[in-house]
Design an enzyme around this catalytic site. Structure first.
Site, short mmCIF file in Angstrom:
data_model
loop_
_atom_site.label_atom_id
_atom_site.label_comp_id
_atom_site.label_asym_id
_atom_site.label_seq_id
_atom_site.Cartn_x
_atom_site.Cartn_y
_atom_site.Cartn_z
N GLN A 66 0.80 -1.08 0.09
CA GLN A 66 -0.17 0.18 -0.04
C GLN A 66 0.88 1.20 -0.03
O GLN A 66 1.53 1.41 1.03
CB GLN A 66 -0.93 -0.05 1.12
CG GLN A 66 -1.44 1.45 1.46
CD GLN A 66 -2.63 1.71 0.41
OE1 GLN A 66 -3.22 1.24 -0.39
NE2 GLN A 66 -2.41 3.09 0.03
N GLN A 116 0.33 4.64 -1.25
CA GLN A 116 -0.18 6.04 -1.13
C GLN A 116 -0.23 6.27 0.38
O GLN A 116 -0.37 5.34 1.16
CB GLN A 116 -1.71 6.21 -1.63
CG GLN A 116 -2.06 7.55 -1.93
CD GLN A 116 -3.65 7.85 -2.45
OE1 GLN A 116 -4.25 6.69 -2.27
NE2 GLN A 116 -3.63 8.86 -2.84
N PRO A 166 -5.47 -1.75 5.16
CA PRO A 166 -5.94 -0.60 5.96
C PRO A 166 -7.14 0.45 5.48
O PRO A 166 -7.41 1.38 6.12
CB PRO A 166 -4.63 -0.02 6.11
CG PRO A 166 -3.58 -0.42 4.97
CD PRO A 166 -4.26 -1.69 4.42
N GLU A 196 -7.15 2.57 -5.40
CA GLU A 196 -7.38 2.58 -6.93
C GLU A 196 -6.03 2.21 -7.77
O GLU A 196 -5.81 2.88 -8.67
CB GLU A 196 -7.80 4.00 -7.22
CG GLU A 196 -6.76 5.00 -7.14
CD GLU A 196 -6.66 5.71 -5.59
OE1 GLU A 196 -7.21 5.10 -4.67
OE2 GLU A 196 -6.23 6.71 -5.52
N HIS A 239 -16.36 4.03 -6.29
CA HIS A 239 -15.41 5.03 -6.03
C HIS A 239 -13.74 4.73 -6.67
O HIS A 239 -13.36 5.66 -7.51
CB HIS A 239 -15.08 5.28 -4.64
CG HIS A 239 -14.22 6.36 -3.85
ND1 HIS A 239 -14.51 7.61 -3.62
CD2 HIS A 239 -12.86 6.25 -3.75
CE1 HIS A 239 -13.36 8.25 -3.23
NE2 HIS A 239 -12.46 7.34 -3.33
N GLU A 240 -13.42 3.60 -6.44
CA GLU A 240 -12.05 3.35 -7.22
C GLU A 240 -12.20 3.33 -8.66
O GLU A 240 -11.08 3.86 -9.08
CB GLU A 240 -11.74 1.88 -6.61
CG GLU A 240 -11.74 2.06 -4.92
CD GLU A 240 -11.16 3.11 -4.09
OE1 GLU A 240 -10.24 3.63 -4.91
OE2 GLU A 240 -11.59 3.15 -2.84
N HIS A 262 -11.57 6.83 -9.87
CA HIS A 262 -10.31 7.19 -9.90
C HIS A 262 -9.57 6.85 -11.07
O HIS A 262 -8.52 7.45 -11.53
CB HIS A 262 -9.55 6.52 -8.63
CG HIS A 262 -9.38 7.05 -7.31
ND1 HIS A 262 -9.40 8.63 -7.21
CD2 HIS A 262 -9.85 6.82 -6.15
CE1 HIS A 262 -9.40 8.80 -5.87
NE2 HIS A 262 -9.82 7.79 -5.24
N GLU A 292 -9.55 13.18 -4.39
CA GLU A 292 -10.67 12.76 -3.70
C GLU A 292 -11.90 13.33 -3.74
O GLU A 292 -13.01 12.82 -3.87
CB GLU A 292 -10.38 12.41 -2.34
CG GLU A 292 -9.04 11.47 -2.12
CD GLU A 292 -9.34 10.17 -2.28
OE1 GLU A 292 -10.36 9.65 -2.89
OE2 GLU A 292 -8.29 9.26 -2.77
N ASP A 349 0.15 11.27 5.81
CA ASP A 349 -0.62 10.27 6.67
C ASP A 349 -1.52 11.16 7.79
O ASP A 349 -2.49 10.85 8.16
CB ASP A 349 0.23 9.09 7.19
CG ASP A 349 0.39 8.35 6.03
OD1 ASP A 349 -0.27 8.15 5.14
OD2 ASP A 349 1.15 7.04 6.35
N TYR A 382 -12.32 14.74 0.64
CA TYR A 382 -13.60 14.21 0.13
C TYR A 382 -14.79 14.89 0.24
O TYR A 382 -15.36 15.25 -0.94
CB TYR A 382 -13.86 12.66 0.80
CG TYR A 382 -12.52 11.74 0.95
CD1 TYR A 382 -11.52 11.79 1.50
CD2 TYR A 382 -12.92 10.61 0.22
CE1 TYR A 382 -10.64 10.72 1.44
CE2 TYR A 382 -11.72 9.47 -0.03
CZ TYR A 382 -10.83 9.59 0.73
OH TYR A 382 -9.73 8.73 0.48
N LYS A 432 -10.63 3.36 8.74
CA LYS A 432 -11.80 4.06 8.94
C LYS A 432 -12.62 3.54 10.23
O LYS A 432 -13.38 4.58 10.76
CB LYS A 432 -12.88 4.03 7.67
CG LYS A 432 -14.12 4.26 7.88
CD LYS A 432 -14.81 4.21 6.31
CE LYS A 432 -16.33 4.67 6.56
NZ LYS A 432 -17.12 4.41 5.53
#
Ligand code: BES
Ligand code: ZN
Length: 642
Positions: A131, A133, A261, A266, A290-291, A294, A313, A369, A377, A559
Site C-alpha cells: 500500500q 499512497q 488498511p 485505486e 469510487h475506485e 479514480h 478525492e 498520513d 473528500y 476508517k
C-alpha cells in the site's frame, strides 16, 4: 519549472525518471524483496549529472550503468524527518540515460505487509500486499516518490510455485521454473509511484466480464465475485460520465485479507478492497464505484502534490455519487449519500487540527498520513457540488468531461483548477462571486451550507427522532419494522441518532431495547456495526466490549479501527483495554495502520526490529478469553489471527 514537492527528496526538476524496469524476487522466509530497479530518465536540465531518488529502510546493494555494468558512485543521506526517509544520490556519467539499482527491502518497510498463514483465509501459505499512497513507495523501491512524476513500468516478479502474483498493470506472461514462477507485468500508461502495487499469495480469480475479474483467496472468491458483480456496469456508466474511454485495459479487483488498511485503493488495472465490504447484499459496493472513478480522477488526472489531494478525492467522491445515482436511476441518491458525507465531515472537523481543515492542505514536509481525513473528500465534494448548483447539472457535467480531456496524463494544482474553471465558464455570470480563497485556504465547515434533497433520508431521520423520544421517556418504543430497509437507510438512521445524541448519550436501557429489536450488535454490515459500536462506547455500554474488541482486532480498516480505538481510549470503560488490545494485536495491522493507532493512543511505536515490550495486562486477557468463547466471532467471515 515545477516547484519542489517537499514530501519527496527526488529531483525531477533536473532529471526525471520516465520508465521503470523492476525485477523482484519475493522471499517469504526472510519477508523481503530482493530486487533491481532500472530506470530510464530524461534530463530536464541538460547539465544535471545527479539523480536523486527517495528510499526508506532499503538496503542498497549496488548502483550501476546498465549499458556496461560499471559501478556508479552514490551516497545515502538520511533525512531528519523519519517519514521522508533517505535520499539516494547517484552520480551519472555524462549523457547516461539509464541507471540500475540492486537493493533489498527490509522488515521495516512501511508499504509492505507480510502476513503469516494464520492471517489468511486459507491458513496454509503466507501472503503479502503493498500500500504505497501517499509516500510509502520509497520503502518498496527507490523512486521519485511524488505524484508529479509519472512513469511507465515493466515488472518481473518471481514467487514460489504455489503463489500467484498480481500487480497494478497488465499481465504479459507467466513463466514456470523448477520451484518458482515468474510473472511479467506491464503498465503502458504513465503512473505516479503511489500507484505501483502488488500482492502475492494463494489467490485465484473469477471473471465477471471480458475485462473484469474478481481476485481473492479461493475460499472467498465466489462471495467476492457476487458482491462486486456490478463492476462492469459501474465501469460503463463511468465511461459515459467521463466522456473519455477507460484507458487501463483491464479492471480487476482484489479482495484482500482483513488487515488491508483502507476501504479501497485505486491501483491501476487492479483495485484493492477490504473484505469488510462483503456485506452479502452488495450494499457497500459504492466503494468500488469510487475506485473505478479514480481511473479518471486521480490516476489519469492527478494532484500535483499531496497539498492538492482534494483534486483526487473530492472529484472522485463527486464522480462516485454520479455513478451511483445513475445505477439507482434517481438523482436523489446523490443527495442521500452526500447527507452521510456531510455528517462525516462535521465529525472530522471536531477532531482534525485546524491546519488540516482546509481544502488545500499545507502539508509542506510533514507526513501526508497525518493530513489524511474526510476533508479532501467531503469538503471537496461540497465545493464541486456548489459549483454544479451555480452553473447547472448539464453544464457542469460537460465541464467535467473537458477537465478530464484537458488534464489526462497530467498533474495539476488547485490554482490550475481554478484557472481552467474560470476560463471554461468565461462570460457566465453564474460563476461570479465564488469564494475561492475561503474554500481553498480556510479551515472549518464549507462557507456555503448545502441544501440537500432529504426525501430519501426522511424515514431514517424520523426513526432517530423516535428513539430519542424513547430515551427521554416521551414515547414508547417505535414499532417501525426496519426489515425491509436498505443498509444505507439503516446507516443513515444511526448517523442521525449519533448526531442527535452527541451531547447526551443514550441510556443503556434504550440501547438494549434497540438491539433487541434490530440486532445491530450482530450485523454483518461493517458500516452498521461500526456505528453501533460508536454509539455503545458513547453510552459506556460494557456489554458491547467483546463485540467492539473483536471488531477492531479482526479487521484493520483504518476508517473503523482508528475512531473505535480512540473512542475506547477516551471512555471510562475502555481506556486500558484500548492500549492492551492494540499492543497485543500490533502485528496484525498493516504498518501504516499500526503507526496511526499508536499515534492516536499516544504510544511510541517500536521499530519492527526492536524488541517490543509485551505489556499485556489483565483487562486484555479477560476480554480475549471472552471473545474466544462467544459465538459473535462466527458472525464475521474472516477469522481472527491465531
Ligand atoms: N485513494 C484512497 C485511499 C487512500 C487515500 C490511501 C490516501 C492512502 C492515502 C481510496 O480511493 C479511498 O478513498 N478509499 C476510501 C473509500 C471511499 C469510498 C471513500 C476508503 O478507503 O475508505
Ligand atoms: Zn479515493
Amino acid at each position: 519549472m515545477t516547484e519542489q514537492d517537499q514530501t519527496s527528496l527526488g529531483n525531477p526538476q533536473e532529471i526525471r525518471v520516465t520508465h521503470l524496469e523492476w525485477s523482484v524476487n519475493v522471499d517469504f522466509e526472510a519477508t523481503i524483496f530482493r530486487a533491481t530497479a532500472t530506470y530510464q530518465m530524461e534530463r530536464v536540465n541538460a547539465k544535471a549529472n545527479v539523480l536523486n531518488l527517495d528510499t526508506s529502510h532499503l538496503m542498497i546493494e549496488s548502483v550501476s550503468n546498465p549499458e556496461d555494468g560499471s559501478a556508479l558512485q552514490y551516497k545515502l543521506v538520511k533525512n531528519e524527518k523519519e517519514h521522508l526517509g533517505t535520499q539516494l544520490s547517484i552520480l551519472l556519467p555524462p549523457g547516461a540515460k539509464r541507471v540500475a539499482i540492486a537493493y533489498r527491502t527490509t522488515t521495516a518497510s512501511s508499504a509492505i505487509q507480510w502476513l503469516p498463514p494464520s492471517q489468511t483465509a486459507g491458513k496454509r501459505h503466507p501472503y503479502l500486499f503493498t500500500q504505497c499512497q501517499a509516500i510509502h513507495a520509497r520503502s518498496m523501491l527507490p523512486c521519485q516518490d511524488q505524484p508529479g512524476v509519472k512513469m511507465t513500468f515493466d515488472a518481473h516478479v518471481t514467487v514460489p510455485s504455489w503463489a500467484v502474483s498480481v500487480m497494478s498493470g497488465v499481465l504479459v506472461r507467466k513463466d514456470e521454473a523448477a520451484d518458482v514462477s515468474v510473472f511479467h507485468w506491464t503498465q503502458k500508461v504513465p503512473v505516479s509511484s503511489y500507484l505501483i502495487a502488488m500482492a502475492v499469495g494463494e489467490i485465484t480469480k473469477k471473471d465477471i466480464s471480458d475485462r473484469c475479474a474478481i481476485w481473492s483467496e479461493p475460499a472467498l472468491v465466489d462471495v467476492a465475485a457476487d458482491e462486486f458483480a456490478q463492476s462492469e456496469e459501474f465501469l460503463q456508466i463511468a465511461e459515459t460520465i467521463a466522456g473519455t474511454p477507460y484507458v487501463w485495459g483491464r479492471y480487476d479487483l482484489l479482495c484482500l485479507p482483513p488487515s488491508f488498511p483502507y476501504g479501497g485503493m485505486e491501483n491501476p488495472c487492479l483495485t484493492f478492497v477490504t473484505p469488510t465490504l462483503l456485506a452479502r447484499d452488495r450494499s457497500l459496493a459504492d466503494v468500488v464505484a469510487h475506485e473505478i472513478a479514480h481511473s479518471w480522477t486521480g490516476n489519469l488526472v492527478t494532484n500535483a502534490t499531496w497539498d492538492h489531494f482534494w483534486l483526487n478525492e473530492g472529484w472522485t467522491t463527486w464522480f462516485q455519487r454520479k455513478i451511483m445515482a445513475r445505477i439507482h436511476n434517481d438523482d436523489r441518491f446523490l443527495d442521500f449519500d452526500a447527507i452521510g458525507g456531510y455528517k462525516t465531515l462535521q465529525d472530522t472537523m471536531k477532531e482534525m487540527p485546524t491546519q488540516y481543515q482546509s481544502l488545500v492542505l499545507p502539508i509542506g514536509d510533514n507526513d501526508p498520513d497525518d493530513a489524511y481525513s474526510s476533508v479532501a473528500y467531503e469538503k471537496g465534494f461540497n465545493f464541486l457540488y456548489s459549483l454544479e448548483k451555480r452553473v447547472g447539472k448539464a453544464s457542469f457535467e460537460s465541464f467535467f468531461q473537458a477537465y478530464v480531456k484537458s488534464f489526462a496524463s497530467k498533474t495539476l494544482t488547485s490554482e490550475d483548477f481554478k484557472d481552467f474553471f474560470l476560463e471554461h465558464f468565461k462570460g457566465n455570470s453564474a460563476v461570479a462571486g465564488i469564494q475561492w480563497d475561503k474554500w481553498f485556504y480556510e479551515p472549518g465547515m464549507p462557507p456555503e451550507v448545502p441544501t440537500f434533497d432529504r426525501t430519501l433520508s426522511e424515514a431514517s431521520e424520523k426513526l432517530a427522532e423516535e428513539w430519542v423520544d424513547v430515551d427521554q421517556k416521551f414515547a414508547p418504543e417505535p414499532k417501525t419494522d426496519i426489515k425491509g430497509w436498505t443498509s444505507p437507510q439503516i446507516t443513515c438512521f444511526l448517523d442521525s441518532l449519533q448526531a442527535r445524541t452527541a451531547s447526551k448519550p443514550l441510556k443503556l436501557s434504550t440501547l438494549k431495547a434497540m438491539d433487541d429489536q434490530y440486532n445491530f450488535s450482530q450485523s454483518q454490515n461493517a458500516e452498521i456495526l461500526f456505528r453501533f459500536c460508536e454509539i455503545s462506547i458513547a453510552s459506556e455500554d460494557q456489554s458491547m466490549l467483546m463485540v467492539i474488541v473483536y471488531f477492531i482486532t479482526s479487521q484493520g480498516r483504518m476508517k473503523f479501527v482508528r475512531p473505535l480505538y480512540r473512542a475506547l481510549h477516551e471512555s471510562e470503560m475502555g481506556r486500558d483495554l484500548a492500549v492492551d488490545a492494540f499492543l497485543k494485536n500490533k502485528d496484525f495491522y498493516h504498518p501504516i495502520c499500526a503507526k496511526m493507532i499508536a499515534s492516536d493512543l499516544k504510544l511510541t511505536v517500536a521499530k519492527p526490529n526492536d524488541d517490543v515490550v509485551d505489556s499485556s495486562s489483565d483487562s486484555y486477557w479477560k476480554m480475549a478469553v471472552l471473545v474466544g468463547a462467544v459465538a459473535v466471532a462466527a458472525t464475521f467471515i474472516f477469522s481472527r489471527r491465531k
